[in-house]
Design a protein around this motif. Sequence first.
Motif: not given
Length: 626
Positions: A183, A187, A190-191, A385
């Motif tokens: 998770t 993130r 994504e960041g 990820r």
Amino acid sequence: MTAFRLAANELRRLTAGTMPKLAVAALVLVPLLYASFYLYANYDPYARLSKLPAALVTQDTGADGRNVGREVADTVAKSGSFEWHQVTAGEAQQGVRDGKYSFAITIPEDFSAALVSSGDFTPRQATIRLTTNDANNYLSHTIADKVAEQVRGTIAEKVGQEAANRFLIGFSTIYGKTREAATGAARLAEGAGRLTAGQRRLADGAGQLADGTTRLAGGLATLENSTASLPHDTRALADGAAQVSAGNDQVAARAAAVAKGSADLRRDLDNVDDQLAQRLRGAGMPETQVQQVLTQLPGLRAPVDNADARIQDDSAQLARLADGSRQVAAGAATLAQAAPALTNGIAQASDGAKTVASGAASLNDGEKQALAGTTDLADGANQLRDGLNAGLSQIPHPGDPARVATADTIADPVTIDNAGLSTAGTYGAGLAPFFISLATWIGAFVLFLLLRPLSTRALAAGISPSRVAVGGWLAPAVLGAAQVLVLFGAVTWLVGVPVAHPVAAIAFAVLASLTFTAIVHALNAMFGAIGKFLGLVLLVLQLVSAGGTFPWQTLPGPLYPLHIVLPMGYVVDGLRHLLYSGASLPSLTDAGVLCAYLAGALAVSAFAARRKRVWTMSALEPELSL
């Protein structure tokens, strides 16, 4: 005389008195005494192991707040498998030595500590000490070995279950942490993506900034060059503006004087109308003409009025021009004063713009490198990820029921599915085929302690040797069959040995008795007293080669031929099939072999009867008589 008559005569001879009848009854009961009592005594000894005294010593001091040795000892003591006595080490040692206890199991002091030693990566095996004494009973040692192995297996399963449970819980923890990491990686990815986009925009802005600052530096340099003469020019402008302002002031002053004269002239003209009217009247001009003249005067004054208006307007404009010139002169003077500072500022701005342009170029290069780094970061975050998500699916994370079941399976991975085609049930039932066979042979052997193998009267009467042989065999055959019936009744009804197919089993046992009596009969008929000894030798040879206790394949190699040649192995094999499962091809083969032995033995007896028709001195006075 037929063979049946010869057999009947022999049986009448044996039962001619009370003692002979008792002797015949005893002969019939000999196999019963041998086999049934032995099978009764050993029918199911494992069911009575609870009466066997055994010592249990617990010295475990425990580890990590738990005493596994005490738990094991309590479980073993409550099992009731033996007559357990929890005693001290000295009492156990002395008890085994004196025969008070058959064996002793000791759980040492470091038992629990050894079991948990693997958790500290200092593994060592836990030990269970087994103390035996073959002077008490050899089988006690064997039984104790089995018990110790079962205890060891139970402990290993229990410890393995707990270890596997902790292991699987660790997997669940790893799964949870990996999921959190996945998770977080999502993130992060994504960041990193947003950072890459922002970095790209920043890089674009840095590129634009570098271009803009370069153009700004160029423009400021041009401005610097263009304004280099600005202080001189503004000073000249200020001087010229001052001169213009002074000239404009003079022109404005003269224009003001002209305007004042024009205004005075206009006032004077206003007074001329009245004076002219009076003079015309004084000159005697009619009033009508006076008025006509006065009417013409405004037209005549119009140029003067217009000129005065223009003069007044021009004078005002010249005054404003003089004011503006003064302001321009003041501004030009201020500009001339500020021009040096302005040119210095432009020069400084040009130098700063060059520095900014150089820094913007470096910033552009740095942003390009930063963009490449954040792109790599985004790619790495995506790979992290994806890798964590892919690895997450491969990490076991069972729920509580599945984890417990899995731990049980890991601790005890193999179970035995007993798919026996047939079963004897007890130790005694397992030995029954062997001891029934032995009892049948012994029964046949003792019959000829009283029975004569061949009738001398029949031989002397010249009766056919085959009839004499069959007649000599029929009497012991009948008694042997009686032995088998009595034996089977006692073994099945009294001892309780189960029989899968009673009729077939009894028929096969009767066939075995007929065969054994025929063999012993042939030995006695052929060799006389020596035949009895040979029957005993054959008993011993078959005892060791029949495979009644252990599989015959475990026999030493030299005994293999004896197992194949001698008949008792076939009797044991046939009885096993008929007692436990039922008629099959092996049991039919065994019956065929016995029939062949029966026919062969009768042929040997007939041959012996033929030989006995010739009387010799050794026959009349034998060297050995039993």
